[in-house]
Write a protein that holds these residues in place. Structure first.
Motif, PDB file in Angstrom:
ATOM      1  N   MET A 223      40.069  61.870  42.217  1.00 36.04           N
ATOM      2  CA  MET A 223      40.327  60.431  42.039  1.00 36.04           C
ATOM      3  C   MET A 223      39.019  59.692  41.764  1.00 36.04           C
ATOM      4  SD  MET A 223      41.882  57.640  44.779  1.00 36.04           S
ATOM      5  CE  MET A 223      43.632  57.969  44.494  1.00 36.04           C
ATOM      6  N   LYS A 224      38.971  58.993  40.636  1.00 34.31           N
ATOM      7  CA  LYS A 224      37.842  58.111  40.370  1.00 34.31           C
ATOM      8  C   LYS A 224      38.047  56.805  41.143  1.00 34.31           C
ATOM      9  CE  LYS A 224      36.627  59.582  35.663  1.00 34.31           C
ATOM     10  NZ  LYS A 224      36.495  59.129  34.252  1.00 34.31           N
ATOM     11  N   ILE A 225      36.955  56.281  41.683  1.00 36.58           N
ATOM     12  CA  ILE A 225      37.018  55.008  42.386  1.00 36.58           C
ATOM     13  C   ILE A 225      36.651  53.898  41.411  1.00 36.58           C
ATOM     14  CG2 ILE A 225      36.160  53.647  44.317  1.00 36.58           C
ATOM     15  CD1 ILE A 225      35.349  56.323  45.619  1.00 36.58           C
ATOM     16  N   GLY A 226      37.550  52.925  41.277  1.00 41.79           N
ATOM     17  CA  GLY A 226      37.322  51.820  40.350  1.00 41.79           C
ATOM     18  C   GLY A 226      37.367  50.476  41.061  1.00 41.79           C
ATOM     19  N   ILE A 227      37.005  49.450  40.326  1.00 38.92           N
ATOM     20  CA  ILE A 227      37.032  48.075  40.839  1.00 38.92           C
ATOM     21  C   ILE A 227      37.831  47.229  39.862  1.00 38.92           C
ATOM     22  CG2 ILE A 227      35.649  46.040  41.418  1.00 38.92           C
ATOM     23  CD1 ILE A 227      33.349  47.902  42.107  1.00 38.92           C
ATOM     24  N   SER A 228      38.698  46.391  40.403  1.00 39.59           N
ATOM     25  CA  SER A 228      39.481  45.461  39.583  1.00 39.59           C
ATOM     26  C   SER A 228      38.791  44.106  39.509  1.00 39.59           C
ATOM     27  CB  SER A 228      40.873  45.298  40.194  1.00 39.59           C
ATOM     28  OG  SER A 228      41.562  44.204  39.616  1.00 39.59           O
ATOM     29  N   THR A 229      39.055  43.377  38.441  1.00 38.26           N
ATOM     30  CA  THR A 229      38.605  41.984  38.378  1.00 38.26           C
ATOM     31  C   THR A 229      39.149  41.198  39.573  1.00 38.26           C
ATOM     32  OG1 THR A 229      40.463  41.665  36.843  1.00 38.26           O
ATOM     33  CG2 THR A 229      38.264  41.731  35.885  1.00 38.26           C
ATOM     34  N   TYR A 230      40.290  41.646  40.109  1.00 35.72           N
ATOM     35  CA  TYR A 230      40.882  40.981  41.271  1.00 35.72           C
ATOM     36  C   TYR A 230      39.981  41.097  42.492  1.00 35.72           C
ATOM     37  CZ  TYR A 230      44.752  39.205  44.112  1.00 35.72           C
ATOM     38  OH  TYR A 230      45.550  38.442  44.931  1.00 35.72           O
ATOM     39  N   ALA A 231      39.168  42.153  42.549  1.00 34.60           N
ATOM     40  CA  ALA A 231      38.236  42.325  43.663  1.00 34.60           C
ATOM     41  C   ALA A 231      36.954  41.522  43.464  1.00 34.60           C
ATOM     42  CB  ALA A 231      37.882  43.802  43.836  1.00 34.60           C
ATOM     43  N   LEU A 232      36.741  41.019  42.253  1.00 32.04           N
ATOM     44  CA  LEU A 232      35.509  40.299  41.925  1.00 32.04           C
ATOM     45  C   LEU A 232      35.780  38.819  41.629  1.00 32.04           C
ATOM     46  CD1 LEU A 232      33.995  43.023  39.574  1.00 32.04           C
ATOM     47  CD2 LEU A 232      33.067  42.363  41.809  1.00 32.04           C
ATOM     48  N   ARG A 233      36.876  38.310  42.159  1.00 33.67           N
ATOM     49  CA  ARG A 233      37.325  36.958  41.799  1.00 33.67           C
ATOM     50  C   ARG A 233      36.282  35.881  42.087  1.00 33.67           C
ATOM     51  NH1 ARG A 233      42.920  35.960  44.555  1.00 33.67           N
ATOM     52  NH2 ARG A 233      43.188  34.371  42.939  1.00 33.67           N
ATOM     53  N   TRP A 234      35.481  36.088  43.145  1.00 36.65           N
ATOM     54  CA  TRP A 234      34.497  35.070  43.513  1.00 36.65           C
ATOM     55  C   TRP A 234      33.222  35.170  42.685  1.00 36.65           C
ATOM     56  CZ3 TRP A 234      35.491  30.770  45.953  1.00 36.65           C
ATOM     57  CH2 TRP A 234      36.684  30.691  46.674  1.00 36.65           C
ATOM     58  N   GLU A 235      33.273  35.934  41.613  1.00 36.54           N
ATOM     59  CA  GLU A 235      32.154  35.961  40.676  1.00 36.54           C
ATOM     60  C   GLU A 235      32.570  35.519  39.270  1.00 36.54           C
ATOM     61  OE1 GLU A 235      29.089  38.947  41.091  1.00 36.54           O
ATOM     62  OE2 GLU A 235      30.280  39.928  42.639  1.00 36.54           O
ATOM     63  N   TRP A 236      33.877  35.223  39.081  1.00 35.17           N
ATOM     64  CA  TRP A 236      34.286  34.802  37.734  1.00 35.17           C
ATOM     65  C   TRP A 236      35.438  33.796  37.713  1.00 35.17           C
ATOM     66  CZ3 TRP A 236      39.166  35.333  35.644  1.00 35.17           C
ATOM     67  CH2 TRP A 236      40.069  36.174  36.313  1.00 35.17           C
ATOM     68  N   GLU A 237      36.405  33.909  38.632  1.00 35.94           N
ATOM     69  CA  GLU A 237      37.657  33.161  38.460  1.00 35.94           C
ATOM     70  C   GLU A 237      37.566  31.694  38.876  1.00 35.94           C
ATOM     71  OE1 GLU A 237      42.429  33.483  39.466  1.00 35.94           O
ATOM     72  OE2 GLU A 237      41.053  34.984  40.255  1.00 35.94           O
ATOM     73  N   PHE A 238      36.921  31.426  39.987  1.00 37.37           N
ATOM     74  CA  PHE A 238      36.922  30.069  40.530  1.00 37.37           C
ATOM     75  C   PHE A 238      35.733  29.283  39.958  1.00 37.37           C
ATOM     76  CE2 PHE A 238      38.781  32.955  43.743  1.00 37.37           C
ATOM     77  CZ  PHE A 238      40.094  32.504  43.652  1.00 37.37           C
TER      78      PHE A 238
ATOM     79  N   ASP B 267      35.268  26.344  39.124  1.00 37.21           N
ATOM     80  CA  ASP B 267      34.956  25.023  39.670  1.00 37.21           C
ATOM     81  C   ASP B 267      34.135  25.122  40.950  1.00 37.21           C
ATOM     82  OD1 ASP B 267      37.204  26.218  40.829  1.00 37.21           O
ATOM     83  OD2 ASP B 267      37.899  24.307  41.659  1.00 37.21           O
ATOM     84  N   LYS B 268      34.033  26.337  41.497  1.00 37.17           N
ATOM     85  CA  LYS B 268      33.304  26.515  42.757  1.00 37.17           C
ATOM     86  C   LYS B 268      32.088  27.421  42.620  1.00 37.17           C
ATOM     87  CE  LYS B 268      37.538  25.925  45.457  1.00 37.17           C
ATOM     88  NZ  LYS B 268      38.525  26.548  46.358  1.00 37.17           N
ATOM     89  N   ILE B 269      31.955  28.100  41.473  1.00 39.83           N
ATOM     90  CA  ILE B 269      30.868  29.057  41.270  1.00 39.83           C
ATOM     91  C   ILE B 269      29.856  28.476  40.298  1.00 39.83           C
ATOM     92  CG2 ILE B 269      30.293  31.411  40.576  1.00 39.83           C
ATOM     93  CD1 ILE B 269      33.258  32.101  41.007  1.00 39.83           C
ATOM     94  N   GLU B 270      28.588  28.542  40.666  1.00 35.32           N
ATOM     95  CA  GLU B 270      27.543  27.954  39.813  1.00 35.32           C
ATOM     96  C   GLU B 270      27.373  28.722  38.508  1.00 35.32           C
ATOM     97  OE1 GLU B 270      23.813  27.235  41.615  1.00 35.32           O
ATOM     98  OE2 GLU B 270      24.616  25.998  43.238  1.00 35.32           O
ATOM     99  N   ASN B 271      27.296  30.046  38.570  1.00 33.19           N
ATOM    100  CA  ASN B 271      27.065  30.856  37.378  1.00 33.19           C
ATOM    101  C   ASN B 271      28.089  31.990  37.304  1.00 33.19           C
ATOM    102  OD1 ASN B 271      24.507  29.551  36.432  1.00 33.19           O
ATOM    103  ND2 ASN B 271      23.783  30.298  38.423  1.00 33.19           N
ATOM    104  N   PRO B 272      29.333  31.667  36.905  1.00 31.83           N
ATOM    105  CA  PRO B 272      30.353  32.719  36.839  1.00 31.83           C
ATOM    106  C   PRO B 272      29.994  33.788  35.825  1.00 31.83           C
ATOM    107  CG  PRO B 272      31.121  30.705  35.766  1.00 31.83           C
ATOM    108  CD  PRO B 272      29.846  30.358  36.465  1.00 31.83           C
ATOM    109  N   LEU B 273      30.349  35.028  36.140  1.00 31.63           N
ATOM    110  CA  LEU B 273      30.051  36.145  35.255  1.00 31.63           C
ATOM    111  C   LEU B 273      31.058  36.232  34.119  1.00 31.63           C
ATOM    112  CD1 LEU B 273      29.267  38.962  37.879  1.00 31.63           C
ATOM    113  CD2 LEU B 273      27.646  37.483  36.670  1.00 31.63           C
ATOM    114  N   ASP B 274      30.564  36.619  32.926  1.00 31.84           N
ATOM    115  CA  ASP B 274      31.482  36.925  31.837  1.00 31.84           C
ATOM    116  C   ASP B 274      31.882  38.391  31.957  1.00 31.84           C
ATOM    117  OD1 ASP B 274      29.327  38.423  30.959  1.00 31.84           O
ATOM    118  OD2 ASP B 274      28.949  37.213  29.173  1.00 31.84           O
ATOM    119  N   ILE B 275      32.622  38.895  30.991  1.00 34.83           N
ATOM    120  CA  ILE B 275      33.152  40.249  31.103  1.00 34.83           C
ATOM    121  C   ILE B 275      32.040  41.308  31.131  1.00 34.83           C
ATOM    122  CG2 ILE B 275      33.468  40.617  28.608  1.00 34.83           C
ATOM    123  CD1 ILE B 275      36.151  42.009  29.395  1.00 34.83           C
TER     124      ILE B 275
END
Length: 275
Positions: free
Chosen positions: A1-16, A18-26
């Motif tokens: 099994m490969k271990i992966g990360i979802s964008t759902y796990a990184l929401r506080w770096e891109w989704e919000f 209005d609350k994040i100073e420098n949100p990450l792009d893809i």
């Protein structure tokens, strides 16, 4: 099994935004996945992906290959036109798994309608070699999800196993694992804990780093192994807001790091037992 990360796990770096100073792009998210030590990146419920041109998607795919990161894709719904749009994105990214849900914000089809829609687009997915993984979650009973997959009877229509999502429908996680294991084509690793509320009135269902909560990882891995399933395990988080966006993002990183460490230890112990 490969271990992966979802964008759902990184929401506080891109989704919000209005609350994040420098949100990450893809690309920033991809680099974070690499930095955190994962082997796969599931771009899931990430609207900006729909605005990228074929050339931009292909360039991103090449960067992921360069970094040694396997890509997966995720969306919501089974409406034919929407799934075919995501199939084009999947083809440009050379993705082989598309996670989705039966319902989306616009369409909530019956089980019969969902099955009809999936049969309509199935030939296109089979031709492209892209598997659809229908996620276990509370609006649709696990038994109904399994019935769709069994009725269509194609290796290109399977299940994305997320044992915690169906708890609100009073489905026990171990039962969800057992009932869906023969059809699993993708797996979300999202841990949880039940805690009694203050005042002893009722309970809260809260998130936890993978391996630190009540998700029965041993049973999950053993059951998938018995069914001969070698799927990626994609980390998601039910992360509570903590004081500020910055502190929550910091906690997010800590939870992901702990989740990956716990999973590597667990998988290593499984390998040792096999030897």
């Amino acid at each position: 099994m490969k271990i992966g990360i979802s964008t759902y796990a990184l929401r506080w770096e891109w989704e919000f935004v209005d609350k994040i100073e420098n949100p990450l792009d893809i690309y920033g998210l991809l680099y974070r996945v690499k930095e955190l030590g994962a082997e796969a990146f599931q771009i899931c419920d990430y609207p900006p992906i729909e605005e990228m041109s074929t050339g931009e998607l292909q360039a991103f795919k090449e960067k992921a290959k360069e970094l040694g990161i396997e890509l997966e894709l995720g969306t919501q719904g089974v409406y034919p036109d929407h799934l075919l749009k995501y199939l084009k994105i999947a083809n440009a990214l050379e993705v082989k798994v598309l996670r989705t849900m039966v319902h989306d914000k616009v369409h909530q089809p019956s089980i019969a309608q969902a099955e009809e829609w999936l049969k309509k687009i199935l030939p296109s997915f089979e031709l492209s070699g892209v598997k659809i993984a229908l996620e276990t979650y509370e609006p649709v009973k696990t038994s109904d999800l399994v019935s769709i997959v069994k009725s269509i009877n194609s290796s290109y229509i399977g299940i994305c196993l997320d044992p915690g999502n169906s708890i609100s429908e009073l489905e026990f996680p171990d039962a969800v694992i057992e009932n869906t294991a023969p059809y699993v084509t993708n797996c979300h690793l999202k841990d949880f804990v039940f805690k009694r509320r203050e005042g002893s009135i009722g309970f809260n269902l809260l998130g936890a780093p993978v391996g630190d909560g009540q998700l029965n990882l041993d049973f999950l891995l053993e059951t998938l192994k018995k069914e001969g399933k070698t799927v990626n395990g994609i980390i998601e988080l039910w992360l509570p807001f903590t004081e500020s966006a910055e502190k929550t993002a910091q906690l997010q990183t800590e939870w992901i790091q702990k989740s990956i460490a716990n999973m590597k230890k667990k998988l290593s112990s499984f390998s040792a037992v096999e030897k």
